[in-house]
Design a protein around this motif. Structure first.
Motif, PDB file in Angstrom:
ATOM      1  N   THR A 191       0.824  -1.202   0.000  1.00  0.00           N
ATOM      2  CA  THR A 191       0.000   0.000   0.000  1.00  0.00           C
ATOM      3  C   THR A 191       0.857   1.250   0.000  1.00  0.00           C
ATOM      4  N   THR A 220      -8.117  -3.760   3.873  1.00  0.00           N
ATOM      5  CA  THR A 220      -7.534  -2.497   4.333  1.00  0.00           C
ATOM      6  C   THR A 220      -6.045  -2.684   4.565  1.00  0.00           C
ATOM      7  N   ALA A 221      -5.366  -1.572   4.756  1.00  0.00           N
ATOM      8  CA  ALA A 221      -3.911  -1.621   4.915  1.00  0.00           C
ATOM      9  C   ALA A 221      -3.530  -2.203   6.268  1.00  0.00           C
ATOM     10  N   VAL A 222      -2.763  -3.272   6.239  1.00  0.00           N
ATOM     11  CA  VAL A 222      -2.236  -3.872   7.464  1.00  0.00           C
ATOM     12  C   VAL A 222      -0.760  -4.159   7.200  1.00  0.00           C
ATOM     13  N   ASP A 223       0.079  -3.538   7.990  1.00  0.00           N
ATOM     14  CA  ASP A 223       1.518  -3.757   7.868  1.00  0.00           C
ATOM     15  C   ASP A 223       1.996  -3.595   6.427  1.00  0.00           C
ATOM     16  N   GLY A 224       1.482  -2.560   5.777  1.00  0.00           N
ATOM     17  CA  GLY A 224       1.980  -2.204   4.460  1.00  0.00           C
ATOM     18  C   GLY A 224       1.372  -2.957   3.290  1.00  0.00           C
ATOM     19  N   VAL A 225       0.436  -3.873   3.544  1.00  0.00           N
ATOM     20  CA  VAL A 225      -0.213  -4.588   2.441  1.00  0.00           C
ATOM     21  C   VAL A 225      -1.726  -4.514   2.632  1.00  0.00           C
ATOM     22  N   ALA A 283      -5.009  -6.252   3.341  1.00  0.00           N
ATOM     23  CA  ALA A 283      -5.300  -7.536   3.973  1.00  0.00           C
ATOM     24  C   ALA A 283      -6.658  -7.505   4.660  1.00  0.00           C
ATOM     25  N   GLN A 284      -7.117  -8.696   4.969  1.00  0.00           N
ATOM     26  CA  GLN A 284      -8.381  -8.838   5.699  1.00  0.00           C
ATOM     27  C   GLN A 284      -8.303 -10.154   6.455  1.00  0.00           C
ATOM     28  N   THR A 332      -7.410  -2.277   9.245  1.00  0.00           N
ATOM     29  CA  THR A 332      -6.475  -1.207   9.641  1.00  0.00           C
ATOM     30  C   THR A 332      -6.905  -0.626  10.978  1.00  0.00           C
ATOM     31  N   ASP A 350       3.906  -2.909  12.881  1.00  0.00           N
ATOM     32  CA  ASP A 350       3.040  -2.791  11.711  1.00  0.00           C
ATOM     33  C   ASP A 350       3.412  -1.488  10.997  1.00  0.00           C
ATOM     34  N   SER A 351       3.857  -1.589   9.759  1.00  0.00           N
ATOM     35  CA  SER A 351       4.351  -0.389   9.063  1.00  0.00           C
ATOM     36  C   SER A 351       3.231   0.600   8.783  1.00  0.00           C
ATOM     37  N   SER A 352       1.993   0.108   8.650  1.00  0.00           N
ATOM     38  CA  SER A 352       0.870   1.030   8.420  1.00  0.00           C
ATOM     39  C   SER A 352       0.674   1.917   9.639  1.00  0.00           C
TER      40      SER A 352
END
Lengths: 783, 210
Positions: free
Chosen positions: A110, A193-198, A200-201, B108, B151-153
């Motif tokens: 993301t 949605t964005a989770v740890d840069g990707v 995901a769900q 998120t 978590d990078s987000s």
């Protein structure tokens, strides 16, 4: 029709004409290949064979622009109970596929700066992006209401945006707008949605991470053995370990599956048909000459048909090739009729005599077949035209080979001119057999009438495009799981049109209001969700101006001084004539709306309004009714309706062919004979309706196309039999029924194998032709 | 020689004594974990960067911290409430207008809210799962724990969290929490008058906990 003196037709001239015909086809293809070689292709795309949805060319172009983009989208969901395992596998696949030559783009991450891009975008445009609810609140409750709310958030526990921009954005308008955008994205339907840069769900204890790719032209060419899909499968299967699974979703996966199985089946059908023909010919003729000649004629006619069709259309659909396999059965008819007399009629001494003997029958046969294919040329549907051209060229090539080349082949010696298997045919002569033969039409009529009567509910013409493609179990399971995770499965959408960009966005906004007023509608996505019209942006600016008139009182609560008051006002003044448009929007927003904004086509602007899913389309269709510039598209039901229209059109054209053929036969034969000839196609139609009804299958476009094919082929039998009754030679008379029986068996083999195909359109054509041919043969026995 | 022996024994004794009384991260987390629900007063200081340097925006109120969620009840200068649970973020202004972000189907949001709630879970394994930890002992009774989101987000918004507290007579308390934003902004919470209980009793907070 005047009797043609067949002896006057010069054999050498015929042969020269045969060479000329094939040379012209070859040269035409060579010319097209030299000048437009890049556009020559073999298509296997299911959607390419379907008719256009709209009568207006530019709207069709808009629709094609949308589907050409979405038809190349591939989604790969990497799933594992453990997020880190799923992410590791996703990164491995991404790393490998990034090097691929088959993709225009591939996305996994993301981007850590996505959040800052979004907040920067909103901060830069904050004066223009206030939503209607906030504008209304300020109008009704006053500026102090918004001021209090902002101060609550400033002094309170949490804000979505940083407070470092407080001087520029004292009322935290960007916080309100960011909330609004997040809500819109959530409601537009995408479940990840964005989770740890990707993206995901998590669902039912499993994590799903999404890779999204767009194939390029070569990557999406499913007719090639190697393409984007085969590479995806190879890379993913190498990473299936530690509980990681892959789920595939997107049109290209289905095109690949149907294309692969269609290509395999065409090969198997061709091999099986040819092998059986070979065996039959060997058993019948016990000589390699008829076999080699027939095979050569088939190969020549197939190649001629293929090259000629490519030269005219530049692209051939694989379905047209499937029809090509049916040419095997048709072409061999002409060869069989010639060689049956060549091998078994000792009364005919030369090749020329054989040619003259079968000439009229062959001419009538190709005329009737030709008329049925020529009629298809008038259908407003490219695939039908391709099939018509393919079959016409192939049949004509085979006909020419029979009358122009075969007479040059030396006849066997008189002792060898017998056909031992000629005894295997239906007995004739006895009174009982004669009664049975006469009763055939009545039996067929009664059977079909009773069956149609019993199964009248299941009888009829109805197209359902979704029934033409049966997904494999794995593909179906994948699509169901992907739909649950992604939660975005639009089956229909609206295309909107206007003269200018702003008119179009305003039209979308008005349309959105009407859409939201419907009961229980799911979310949607469209351009105006993220880029409001200039009119709306102006309303937002007017409200912002009102707020800024009271900024001193507001910022004093925070202890700010005069210097701070001016900053927000200066920011507002600096953006006075700056409005957000599609052309100046940042990349982040551009990526979100890329499927929604089609841009300018033929001087007008087009956009797409996409509901995230559709449960009941009738209220949605009625939203577009009465508006010239709003079109509701549900590919599946629209194409089904268009195919209904085409099916009835073909039946009408079929009726016209019947009339033309009746006129033609009346000019050659008596009333009684002409009526008998013309009754065959009518019985064919009745029997097909009856048997399909018994199988609880309504006739649809492809089975009706099969009726047209069998129309030409089936008439051949009754024509040959009619011609036979006019001939005097006793040996020829007994050979003709044998030849017809052989023709019927070979045609049944080639079309019968089509009915075994898992590709529904091919299966339905094959089934309809089998029933039709059998009916036509049985009718010919009554002669 | 004698002097050296005494010096050696003294050093040995002090080392043994200090290691006996050294605070460890495990002690902190297990000590804090004894408090299922912590209530008290807070002072919130938001340090913002402006055109003329930095400025502090200060507010006061009461808080509730638990493994099920947190509530900030700001009293001065403007009343408001913020409630964060695993799946919801609720903001209530002075006029009782409520806005709620329901992230039950938003990974998120769930990630952010569970990160915030896990801060107060006092569960070391949960903390290690979500953060890179850096623990230091300021002195015999004061500790400092820096947490960097994995978590990078989330790290793109919050770059670091700093918890400080004390441990006296094996009773550990959390005294402050600082949140450093990626943009450089800082929010500091100073906690005082903590009391502990077994369950949440605030009816408003209970209404949002599933």
């Amino acid at each position: 029709m005047k009797r043609i003196n067949l002896t006057l037709i010069n054999q050498k001239k015929l042969f020269a004409f045969w060479i000329l015909f094939h040379a012209v086809i070859l040269l035409a293809f060579a010319g097209v290949w030299l000048f437009a070689g890049d556009s020559i292709s073999l298509s296997a795309d299911l959607f390419n064979l379907l008719p256009k949805t709209f009568s207006e060319e530019s709207v069709n172009m808009a629709d094609e622009l949308l589907t050409s983009g979405t038809n190349k989208n591939v989604f790969i969901l990497v799933t594992n109970e453990d997020f880190s395992e799923a992410k590791k596998a996703a990164e491995a696949v991404y790393s490998k596929l990034s090097e691929s030559v088959w993709f225009d783009s591939l996305t996994l991450y993301t981007g850590d700066d996505t959040v800052s891009q979004a907040t920067d975008f909103i901060l830069s445009n904050k004066w223009n992006l206030l939503d209607e609810a906030t504008i209304e609140t300020v109008q009704q409750e006053g500026v102090s209401y918004l001021s209090e709310q902002a101060l609550s958030r400033i002094f309170g526990g949490f804000t979505l945006i940083s407070l470092d921009n407080l001087e520029e954005d004292p009322y935290l308008l960007s916080e309100i707008e960011l909330n609004d955008y997040l809500e819109k994205i959530q409601q537009s339907g995408v479940g990840l949605t964005a989770v740890d840069g990707v993206l995901a769900q998590q669902q039912e204890g499993r994590w799903y991470i999404m890779l999204r790719g767009i194939l390029n032209e070569k990557g999406a060419a499913m007719a090639s053995r190697k393409n984007g899909i085969t590479e995806i499968y190879d890379v993913c299967s190498a990473n299936e370990s530690n509980g990681t699974r892959f789920i595939f979703s997107g049109t290209p996966f289905h095109s690949h599956e149907s294309s692969s199985s269609a290509s395999r089946e065409i090969l198997i059908i061709s091999i099986v048909s040819l092998t059986l023909m070979l065996v039959i010919l060997l058993l019948v003729f016990r000589s390699p000459v008829p076999i080699l000649c027939s095979l050569s004629a088939i190969i020549l006619s197939s190649v001629t048909a293929f090259l000629g069709t490519l030269a005219i259309f530049k692209s051939v659909h694989v379905i047209a090739l499937v029809f090509g396999t049916s040419l095997i059965g048709s072409c061999i008819d002409y060869s069989l009729h010639y060689f049956v007399h060549w091998a078994g009629n000792s009364e005919l001494k030369t090749g020329l005599e054989i040619r003259n003997h079968v000439f009229k029958g062959l001419v009538m046969a190709i005329a009737s077949s030709g008329i049925s294919f020529i009629v298809l040329l008038f259908a407003p549907f490219a695939l039908l035209k391709q099939i018509a051209v393919f079959c016409l060229l192939g049949l004509f090539s085979s006909f020419l080979t029979t009358i122009a080349v075969y007479p040059f082949i030396n006849l066997p010696c008189i002792e060898k001119r017998t056909l031992p298997l000629k005894r295997i045919q239906l007995p004739s002569g006895s009174k009982g057999i004669a009664i049975v033969k006469k009763a055939i039409p009545a039996v067929l009529l009664v059977f079909s009438a009773v069956t149609i009567g019993l199964f009248y509910r299941q009888t009829g013409v109805k197209n359902n495009i979704s029934s033409l493609y049966k997904m494999s179990d794995k593909m179906l399971a994948d699509e169901i799981e992907a739909a649950k995770v992604i939660q975005y499965s639009p089956t229909g959408w609206f295309i909107l049109r206007a003269g200018t960009e702003q008119e179009l966005i305003e039209k979308e906004e008005a349309f959105s209001e009407r859409y939201k007023a419907l009961d229980d509608v799911p979310g949607y996505i469209c351009t105006s969700l993220f880029i409001p019209s200039i009119k709306k942006q102006q309303q937002s600016r007017d409200t912002s101006r009102l707020l800024l008139e009271n900024v001193e009182e507001h910022l004093s609560m925070l202890g700010f001084d005069e210097d701070s008051f001016a900053i927000s006002r200066n920011s507002f003044a600096a953006s006075e004539s700056q409005f957000l448009t599609v052309s100046n929007c940042p990349e982040l927003i551009g990526n979100v709306i890329q499927n929604c904004w089609l841009g300018e086509i033929n001087g007008e602007y087009y956009s797409v309004f996409i509901p995230s899913r559709i449960t009941d389309e009738s209220p949605l269709r009625s939203l577009a009714d009465g508006y010239d510039d709003i079109f509701f598209v549900n590919k599946s039901s629209d194409i089904s309706k268009d195919l209904d229209r085409l099916s009835f059109l073909i039946l009408i054209l079929f009726g016209c062919s019947l009339v033309i053929i009746f006129i033609l036969t009346k000019s050659v034969y008596s009333w009684k004979e002409s009526l008998k000839i013309i009754s065959v196609p009518l019985f064919v139609i009745l029997m097909i309706f009856a048997i399909f009804g018994m199988l609880s299958t309504k006739l649809e476009f492809f089975s009706i196309t099969g009726v047209v094919l069998v129309f030409g082929l089936g008439l051949d039998y009754i024509l040959y039999m009619t011609e036979n009754t006019h001939k005097d030679d006793s040996e020829g008379n007994s050979l003709e029924p044998f030849a017809i029986m052989l023709s019927f068996i070979t045609s049944l083999i080639s079309f019968g194998s089509l009915s075994l195909s898992s590709f529904q359109p091919v299966h339905l054509i094959g089934l309809s032709i089998c029933i039709g041919l059998s009916t036509a043969y049985v009718c010919s026995l009554s002669k | 020689m004698k002097t050296r022996k005494i010096l050696f024994c003294t050093i040995l004794f002090l080392t043994a004594f200090s290691s006996l009384n050294a605070i460890t991260l495990e002690q902190i987390t297990s000590g804090l974990a004894e408090h299922k629900v912590t209530e008290g007063d807070f002072t919130q200081i938001k340090t913002i960067t402006m055109s003329k340097g930095t400025r502090d925006i200060t507010s006061n109120g009461t808080f509730i911290l638990s493994t099920q969620g947190v509530m900030w009840n700001t009293v001065k200068p403007l009343p408001s409430k913020l409630i964060v649970t695993e799946t919801k973020l609720v903001q209530i202004d002075a006029k009782n207008n409520q806005s709620m972000l329901d992230g039950s189907e938003n990974a998120t949001f769930t990630s952010i809210s569970s990160t915030i709630v896990s801060l107060f879970s006092n569960d070391l394994s949960v903390l290690k799962d979500k953060f890179a930890l850096s623990f230091t002992e300021k002195d015999a009774q004061t500790w400092n724990l820096e947490l960097t989101p994995k978590d990078s987000s989330i790290a793109s918004v919050i770059s670091m969290l700093i918890l400080e507290g004390t441990c006296k007579n094996s009773v550990c308390t959390l005294d402050s929490l600082a949140m450093i934003e990626k943009t450089g902004g800082k929010i500091t919470y100073l906690f005082a008058n903590q009391t502990y209980s077994e369950a949440i009793t605030d009816p408003l907070m209970l209404s949002f906990i599933e």
